[in-house]
Design a protein around this motif. Structure first.
Motif, PDB file in Angstrom:
ATOM      1  N   VAL A  46       6.629 -12.962  -1.511  1.00 14.57           N
ATOM      2  CA  VAL A  46       7.541 -12.503  -2.562  1.00 14.57           C
ATOM      3  C   VAL A  46       7.223 -11.051  -2.891  1.00 14.57           C
ATOM      4  CG1 VAL A  46       7.875 -14.790  -3.590  1.00 14.57           C
ATOM      5  CG2 VAL A  46       6.054 -13.320  -4.466  1.00 14.57           C
ATOM      6  N   GLY A  47       8.265 -10.311  -3.158  1.00 10.12           N
ATOM      7  CA  GLY A  47       8.152  -8.938  -3.617  1.00 10.12           C
ATOM      8  C   GLY A  47       9.223  -8.692  -4.656  1.00 10.12           C
ATOM      9  N   SER A  48       9.392  -7.479  -5.047  1.00  3.19           N
ATOM     10  CA  SER A  48      10.373  -7.162  -6.078  1.00  3.19           C
ATOM     11  C   SER A  48      11.778  -7.515  -5.589  1.00  3.19           C
ATOM     12  CB  SER A  48      10.300  -5.674  -6.429  1.00  3.19           C
ATOM     13  OG  SER A  48      11.189  -5.365  -7.473  1.00  3.19           O
ATOM     14  N   GLY A  49      12.352  -8.566  -6.155  1.00  4.72           N
ATOM     15  CA  GLY A  49      13.702  -8.973  -5.814  1.00  4.72           C
ATOM     16  C   GLY A  49      13.858  -9.650  -4.480  1.00  4.72           C
ATOM     17  N   LEU A  50      12.769 -10.046  -3.837  1.00  2.00           N
ATOM     18  CA  LEU A  50      12.868 -10.579  -2.484  1.00  2.00           C
ATOM     19  C   LEU A  50      11.908 -11.740  -2.268  1.00  2.00           C
ATOM     20  CD1 LEU A  50      14.014 -10.268   0.437  1.00  2.00           C
ATOM     21  CD2 LEU A  50      12.055  -8.763   0.897  1.00  2.00           C
ATOM     22  N   VAL A  51      12.384 -12.775  -1.539  1.00  2.00           N
ATOM     23  CA  VAL A  51      11.559 -13.893  -1.104  1.00  2.00           C
ATOM     24  C   VAL A  51      11.775 -14.060   0.401  1.00  2.00           C
ATOM     25  CG1 VAL A  51      11.088 -16.366  -1.336  1.00  2.00           C
ATOM     26  CG2 VAL A  51      11.855 -15.050  -3.332  1.00  2.00           C
ATOM     27  N   VAL A  52      10.678 -14.163   1.146  1.00  2.00           N
ATOM     28  CA  VAL A  52      10.758 -14.398   2.589  1.00  2.00           C
ATOM     29  C   VAL A  52      10.094 -15.735   2.891  1.00  2.00           C
ATOM     30  CG1 VAL A  52      10.125 -13.570   4.889  1.00  2.00           C
ATOM     31  CG2 VAL A  52      10.680 -11.926   3.082  1.00  2.00           C
ATOM     32  N   ILE A  93      15.233 -14.510   2.463  1.00  2.00           N
ATOM     33  CA  ILE A  93      15.321 -14.458   3.918  1.00  2.00           C
ATOM     34  C   ILE A  93      14.588 -15.668   4.481  1.00  2.00           C
ATOM     35  CG2 ILE A  93      14.671 -13.173   6.001  1.00  2.00           C
ATOM     36  CD1 ILE A  93      14.778 -10.613   4.294  1.00  2.00           C
ATOM     37  N   VAL A  94      15.232 -16.391   5.395  1.00  2.00           N
ATOM     38  CA  VAL A  94      14.633 -17.589   5.989  1.00  2.00           C
ATOM     39  C   VAL A  94      14.399 -17.358   7.477  1.00  2.00           C
ATOM     40  CG1 VAL A  94      14.888 -20.070   6.420  1.00  2.00           C
ATOM     41  CG2 VAL A  94      15.788 -19.067   4.297  1.00  2.00           C
ATOM     42  N   SER A  95      13.144 -17.502   7.889  1.00  2.00           N
ATOM     43  CA  SER A  95      12.788 -17.396   9.312  1.00  2.00           C
ATOM     44  C   SER A  95      11.866 -18.570   9.643  1.00  2.00           C
ATOM     45  CB  SER A  95      12.090 -16.061   9.597  1.00  2.00           C
ATOM     46  OG  SER A  95      11.704 -15.976  10.962  1.00  2.00           O
ATOM     47  N   ILE A  96      12.464 -19.741   9.826  1.00  2.00           N
ATOM     48  CA  ILE A  96      11.709 -20.979  10.068  1.00  2.00           C
ATOM     49  C   ILE A  96      12.191 -21.599  11.374  1.00  2.00           C
ATOM     50  CG2 ILE A  96      11.338 -23.342   9.250  1.00  2.00           C
ATOM     51  CD1 ILE A  96      11.442 -22.240   6.392  1.00  2.00           C
ATOM     52  N   HIS A  97      11.250 -21.978  12.231  1.00  2.00           N
ATOM     53  CA  HIS A  97      11.596 -22.619  13.496  1.00  2.00           C
ATOM     54  C   HIS A  97      10.722 -23.846  13.692  1.00  2.00           C
ATOM     55  CE1 HIS A  97       7.976 -20.782  15.310  1.00  2.00           C
ATOM     56  NE2 HIS A  97       8.311 -19.713  14.625  1.00  2.00           N
ATOM     57  N   LYS A  98      10.886 -24.548  14.781  1.00  2.00           N
ATOM     58  CA  LYS A  98      10.147 -25.781  15.015  1.00  2.00           C
ATOM     59  C   LYS A  98       8.707 -25.505  15.428  1.00  2.00           C
ATOM     60  CE  LYS A  98      14.007 -28.858  16.136  1.00  2.00           C
ATOM     61  NZ  LYS A  98      14.559 -29.823  17.121  1.00  2.00           N
ATOM     62  N   GLN A  99       7.856 -26.526  15.214  1.00  2.00           N
ATOM     63  CA  GLN A  99       6.453 -26.429  15.607  1.00  2.00           C
ATOM     64  C   GLN A  99       6.338 -26.211  17.110  1.00  2.00           C
ATOM     65  OE1 GLN A  99       3.980 -30.070  15.650  1.00  2.00           O
ATOM     66  NE2 GLN A  99       2.540 -28.983  14.331  1.00  2.00           N
ATOM     67  N   SER A 100       5.378 -25.393  17.495  1.00  2.82           N
ATOM     68  CA  SER A 100       5.115 -25.155  18.914  1.00  2.82           C
ATOM     69  C   SER A 100       4.869 -26.468  19.642  1.00  2.82           C
ATOM     70  CB  SER A 100       3.887 -24.257  19.071  1.00  2.82           C
ATOM     71  OG  SER A 100       3.310 -24.391  20.350  1.00  2.82           O
ATOM     72  N   PRO A 101       5.504 -26.690  20.792  1.00  8.07           N
ATOM     73  CA  PRO A 101       5.266 -27.931  21.531  1.00  8.07           C
ATOM     74  C   PRO A 101       3.829 -28.063  22.012  1.00  8.07           C
ATOM     75  CG  PRO A 101       6.582 -26.381  22.834  1.00  8.07           C
ATOM     76  CD  PRO A 101       6.514 -25.833  21.438  1.00  8.07           C
TER      77      PRO A 101
END
Length: 389
Positions: A46-52, A93-101
């Motif tokens: 989190v930063g000013s006005g932003l969540v990643v 901002i969303v940057s989520i992917h699946k667990q590494s196989p």
């Protein structure tokens, strides 16, 4: 040997790092609620006005990540844009992917190289307990937590309307030559506040809160108080500083009194031994102290990724044990199942219980869901040591 001082700190529910921990664990809980076998490693900035939001999540659950983040921020208390950060207007901002196989291969219940659930990563984990408090925790960290928890209660009750979500506490305890806590040497408390309140009012109210919260027999005329030492704390939370998941590991554990393996807790499902094995190590250490086998106990456990059992167990009782540390090390595997699967099963860790661990410390809590705090192996430990003595 002379008297000495030891200090621990805690941070409030609206501290930027704790916002991140709570969002990470809120997402974990949402996944586990729908799918107890979810694999989650969720990081937040989190930063000013932003969540990643970033990380790896494999789950059958249907999750609205943005909604969970916004609701968590709202519940913490960032509801007004005038605070410089609020749940409604912040960008996400969303940057989520699946667990590494490759990781999934080692954690899976399928037989790969070993039978059973393998550890989600290599690493060392520590658990600690001592008889300074009824919770079998070090006194300084328990007092520091107590202050920020009381501040949160004040906010929820609107007892002091000028309070804002961000805060920090720090307590220094003086110990005598026998390592017994004898007094509180100093208290540092910083709380975010509205612009119109005076520094004098804050100092008066916070000193009153401190004195009503901390044990009166440990406070004396020489106890030092440092309230908002800069004189002003209007700009706080993400508007004042960025936050990251897992950046308060010492606050989360033992306040610096015991070792820490370096792995963060929040945002990780229980196949991640950074979290589950740290809880198990605390469970072991607490039961050893509860059994009066030692006054102080630290347990180290190590793991390798994909391997379904600990590689090593090390006990240190700092000269306070009534049985040898080597005997305790031999007894522990016969009393506690420290395989990743055993920990998950015995501590019932695939439940949505984690968001509440992300504020106020993961240990020393009187909460039925905190199964790693149970003193349910005392008799078994004593029996095992008697049989093998």
């Amino acid at each position: 040997m002379t008297n000495y001082l030891f200090t621990s700190e805690s941070v409030g529910i609206g501290h930027p790092d704790k916002i991140c921990d709570q969002i990470s664990d809120a997402i974990l809980d949402a996944c586990l609620k729908q799918d107890p076998n979810s694999r989650v490693a969720c990081e937040v900035l989190v930063g000013s006005g932003l969540v990643v939001l970033a990380g790896e999540i494999t789950t059958d659950a249907r999750i609205d990540f943005q909604e969970i983040a916004r609701q968590t921020i709202r519940d913490i208390g960032y509801r007004d844009f005038r605070l410089g950060f609020d749940y409604h207007s912040c960008g996400i901002i969303v940057s989520i992917h699946k667990q590494s196989p490759d990781i999934a291969r080692g954690v899976s219940k399928q037989k790969v190289l070993f039978d059973g659930i393998g550890a989600g990563d290599q690493g060392i984990m520590f658990g600690f307990a001592c008889d300074e408090t009824p919770e079998l925790m070090p006194l300084p960290i328990m007092l520091a937590h107590k202050l920020v928890i009381t501040l949160r209660d004040y906010q929820l009750e609107n007892r002091l309307p000028y309070l804002r979500p961000d805060s920090k506490s720090q307590v220094t305890v003086e110990y005598d030559q026998n390592n017994e806590p004898i007094r509180i040497h100093s208290v540092v408390l910083s709380t975010q506040h509205s612009d119109e309140v005076s520094h004098e009012t804050i100092c008066r109210d916070m000193k009153e809160m401190i004195r009503s919260t901390l044990p009166s027999h440990l406070l004396d005329d020489e106890t030092q108080y440092y309230i908002n030492p800069t004189g002003r704390f209007v700009i706080g939370g993400p508007a004042g500083d960025c936050g990251l998941t897992g950046r308060k590991t010492i606050v989360d554990s033992y306040g610096g009194r015991g070792h820490h393996g370096g792995g963060a807790f929040s945002g990780k499902d229980p196949t991640k031994v950074d979290r589950s094995a740290s809880y198990a190590a605390r469970w072991v250490a607490k039961n050893i102290v509860a059994a009066k086998l030692a006054r102080v106990c630290e347990v180290q456990i190590s793991y390798a990724i994909g391997v379904p059992y600990p590689l090593s167990i090390k006990v240190d009782t700092f000269g306070t044990g009534i049985v040898s540390e080597r005997k305790l090390e031999k007894a522990i595997p016969n009393v506690f199942n420290l395989s990743p699967g055993g920990i998950i099963k015995d501590l019932d860790l695939c439940r949505p219980i984690y968001q509440k661990t992300a504020f106020g410390g993961h240990f020393g809590r009187e909460d039925a869901d905190f199964t790693w705090e149970y003193k349910n192996k005392v008799s078994a430990l004593k029996s095992e040591l008697t049989v093998n003595n």
